[in-house]
Design a protein around this motif. Structure first.
Motif, PDB file in Angstrom:
ATOM      1  N   ARG A  59       0.838  -1.224   0.000  1.00  0.00           N
ATOM      2  CA  ARG A  59       0.000   0.000   0.000  1.00  0.00           C
ATOM      3  C   ARG A  59       0.859   1.255   0.000  1.00  0.00           C
ATOM      4  NH1 ARG A  59      -3.623  -2.061   4.243  1.00  0.00           N
ATOM      5  NH2 ARG A  59      -5.277  -3.144   3.144  1.00  0.00           N
ATOM      6  N   GLN A  60       1.967   1.215   0.772  1.00  0.00           N
ATOM      7  CA  GLN A  60       2.807   2.419   0.857  1.00  0.00           C
ATOM      8  C   GLN A  60       3.663   2.613  -0.401  1.00  0.00           C
ATOM      9  OE1 GLN A  60       4.677   3.722   4.414  1.00  0.00           O
ATOM     10  NE2 GLN A  60       3.489   2.361   5.727  1.00  0.00           N
ATOM     11  N   LEU A  61       3.999   1.521  -1.087  1.00  0.00           N
ATOM     12  CA  LEU A  61       4.846   1.657  -2.282  1.00  0.00           C
ATOM     13  C   LEU A  61       4.020   1.910  -3.539  1.00  0.00           C
ATOM     14  CD1 LEU A  61       7.693  -0.959  -1.729  1.00  0.00           C
ATOM     15  CD2 LEU A  61       7.451   1.368  -0.872  1.00  0.00           C
ATOM     16  N   ALA A  62       2.737   1.530  -3.509  1.00  0.00           N
ATOM     17  CA  ALA A  62       1.909   1.698  -4.705  1.00  0.00           C
ATOM     18  C   ALA A  62       1.859   3.152  -5.194  1.00  0.00           C
ATOM     19  CB  ALA A  62       0.504   1.144  -4.453  1.00  0.00           C
ATOM     20  N   PRO A  63       1.701   4.148  -4.299  1.00  0.00           N
ATOM     21  CA  PRO A  63       1.663   5.534  -4.790  1.00  0.00           C
ATOM     22  C   PRO A  63       2.982   5.974  -5.428  1.00  0.00           C
ATOM     23  CG  PRO A  63       0.839   5.393  -2.540  1.00  0.00           C
ATOM     24  CD  PRO A  63       1.430   4.066  -2.848  1.00  0.00           C
ATOM     25  N   LEU A  64       4.065   5.242  -5.147  1.00  0.00           N
ATOM     26  CA  LEU A  64       5.360   5.605  -5.738  1.00  0.00           C
ATOM     27  C   LEU A  64       5.539   4.981  -7.123  1.00  0.00           C
ATOM     28  CD1 LEU A  64       7.590   5.040  -2.559  1.00  0.00           C
ATOM     29  CD2 LEU A  64       6.522   7.151  -3.346  1.00  0.00           C
ATOM     30  N   GLY A  65       4.580   4.155  -7.563  1.00  0.00           N
ATOM     31  CA  GLY A  65       4.683   3.601  -8.916  1.00  0.00           C
ATOM     32  C   GLY A  65       4.699   2.084  -8.969  1.00  0.00           C
ATOM     33  N   ALA A 103      -3.742   0.262  -7.255  1.00  0.00           N
ATOM     34  CA  ALA A 103      -2.722   0.463  -8.301  1.00  0.00           C
ATOM     35  C   ALA A 103      -2.150  -0.843  -8.841  1.00  0.00           C
ATOM     36  CB  ALA A 103      -1.592   1.316  -7.741  1.00  0.00           C
ATOM     37  N   ILE A 104      -2.371  -1.929  -8.125  1.00  0.00           N
ATOM     38  CA  ILE A 104      -1.710  -3.178  -8.519  1.00  0.00           C
ATOM     39  C   ILE A 104      -2.413  -3.791  -9.728  1.00  0.00           C
ATOM     40  CG2 ILE A 104      -1.092  -5.516  -7.751  1.00  0.00           C
ATOM     41  CD1 ILE A 104       0.562  -3.109  -6.544  1.00  0.00           C
ATOM     42  N   GLU A 105      -1.648  -3.938 -10.812  1.00  0.00           N
ATOM     43  CA  GLU A 105      -2.236  -4.406 -12.071  1.00  0.00           C
ATOM     44  C   GLU A 105      -2.042  -5.898 -12.289  1.00  0.00           C
ATOM     45  OE1 GLU A 105      -0.092  -2.005 -14.845  1.00  0.00           O
ATOM     46  OE2 GLU A 105      -1.052  -0.160 -14.169  1.00  0.00           O
ATOM     47  N   LEU A 123       7.461   4.498   4.907  1.00  0.00           N
ATOM     48  CA  LEU A 123       8.472   3.722   4.192  1.00  0.00           C
ATOM     49  C   LEU A 123       9.027   4.436   2.962  1.00  0.00           C
ATOM     50  CD1 LEU A 123       6.798   0.190   4.330  1.00  0.00           C
ATOM     51  CD2 LEU A 123       8.448   1.199   5.922  1.00  0.00           C
ATOM     52  N   ALA A 124       8.318   5.445   2.452  1.00  0.00           N
ATOM     53  CA  ALA A 124       8.732   6.063   1.188  1.00  0.00           C
ATOM     54  C   ALA A 124      10.181   6.569   1.216  1.00  0.00           C
ATOM     55  CB  ALA A 124       7.765   7.188   0.805  1.00  0.00           C
ATOM     56  N   PRO A 125      10.618   7.289   2.267  1.00  0.00           N
ATOM     57  CA  PRO A 125      12.014   7.766   2.261  1.00  0.00           C
ATOM     58  C   PRO A 125      13.016   6.607   2.269  1.00  0.00           C
ATOM     59  CG  PRO A 125      10.704   8.913   3.925  1.00  0.00           C
ATOM     60  CD  PRO A 125       9.856   7.792   3.422  1.00  0.00           C
TER      61      PRO A 125
END
Ligand code: SAM
Ligand code: SF4
Length: 324
Positions: A52-58, A87-89, A291-293
């Protein structure tokens, strides 16, 4: 998400367990393995939170791997939760196939798109020798169950080992003539128990393709499966329903187009299959730290290419640690 060399990273391989019902000779030691204690393993909820946290990053594509992912209870529930992340395809599974006949339909219903099945022989006694476990596994039955459940594409990965299974290359290739399967021959990577043998048991992919062409005639170029993320290049026996691919970590590197990172069962984010480039996500995740940073930091340190040809594999003892 781009790394320091401009590569777009949209693919995460998630190892859900370090355990396995096989002990393949090139992957796990026969005995003396110490499994990760349960508290160190990310829960399914924690894995979903990472996604969930990495999905907005692409992040767009996932592969569930292990160890053997089907030995961890409740796998279909994890897939259902991952499927619900907007976002998960694409969700794929890597498995040794032993449990596919029982599980393929349930996994498909939960939202699994496709499957890579590993099988290094079509002969029961040889499967038991290479896997060092006799589970009466029939790879053709397992792949048929996957196709019948609607998993598509079905890829079959064969690690070719000098003196062990190179004489079955043609039999595996023959599976693609009438079935829509993609058989991929993988060059053995000398890690784990085979580390000491260096490269003597590696069968170069050029030799594999030459064997197939000698039996079936010149191979045609094939596009390969539509949904593929990986490093294989594909060809086809003339008129065949499926295709033949080779994965050549040793004779060619494909690091220039690497689009992936890996999450280990105990929550380490690894940016390269080999070497020691990793960031621990588990403790920050459990402490509620974003987690993004950390992810950005990991990508900034993703190496340009692996150093397997220099026999530098970092602390890696077996691919089962990180899911291949
Ligand atoms: N248990 C699952 C399976 O066997 O597909 C998933 C994990 S397994 C580590 C992932 C892939 O890594 C398998 O296709 C396996 O054949 C491959 N692999 C493991 N050790 C390898 C090695 N030393 N060289 C080449 N491929 C290897
Ligand atoms: Fe298990 Fe897969 Fe490793 Fe074989 S390759 S020991 S099936 S994790």
């Amino acid at each position: 998400m781009r790394d320091q060399f401009g590569r777009s990273i949209e693919y995460l391989r998630i190892s859900v367990t370090d355990r396995c019902n096989f002990r393949c000779i090139y992957c796990m030691p026969e005995r003396g393995i110490s499994w990760l204690p349960k508290p160190q393993i990310l829960s399914y909820e924690e894995i979903v939170e990472v996604v969930r946290q990495l999905a907005p990053l692409g992040l767009r594509r996932l592969r569930i791997t292990g160890g053997e992912p089907t030995v961890r209870p409740g796998l279909a529930g994890l897939i259902r939760q991952l499927r619900a992340v907007p976002a998960i395809e694409d969700i794929a599974l890597s498995t040794n196939g032993v449990k596919l006949p029982q599980m393929a339909e349930e996994l498909r219903a939960a939202g699994l798109d496709r499957v890579n099945m590993s099988s290094d022989s079509l002969r029961p006694t040889r499967i038991a020798e290479i896997a060092r476990r006799d589970l009466s596994f029939d790879p053709v039955v397992a792949a048929t169950a996957a196709t019948a459940a609607g998993l598509d594409p079905v890829k079959i990965n064969v690690v070719v080992i000098r003196g062990a299974n190179e004489d079955e290359v043609e039999d595996f290739a023959a599976l693609t003539v009438d079935r829509p399967w993609h058989v991929r021959f993988i060059e053995l990577m000398p890690v784990g128990d085979l580390a000491g043998t260096e490269f003597s048991r590696v069968v170069p992919s050029a030799e594999v393709l030459a064997r197939i062409a000698a039996r079936f005639g010149p191979l045609e170029h094939a596009e390969g499966p539509v949904r593929g993320n990986g490093p294989a290049t594909y060809q086809r026996i003339a008129g065949a329903a499926g295709s033949i691919g080779v994965i050549t970590p040793l004779t060619h590197t494909y690091c220039d187009s690497c689009n992936r990172v890996r999450l280990t069962a105990d929550g380490r984010l690894r940016t390269c299959l080999y070497g020691d480039h990793e960031v621990n996500l588990r403790e920050p995740l459990r402490a509620g730290v974003p987690l993004a940073p950390l992810f950005a930091e990991a990508l900034a340190n993703k190496p340009r290419e692996h150093e397997l040809l220099k026999l530098r594999v970092g602390g890696l003892k077996a691919l089962s640690e990180i899911g291949g």
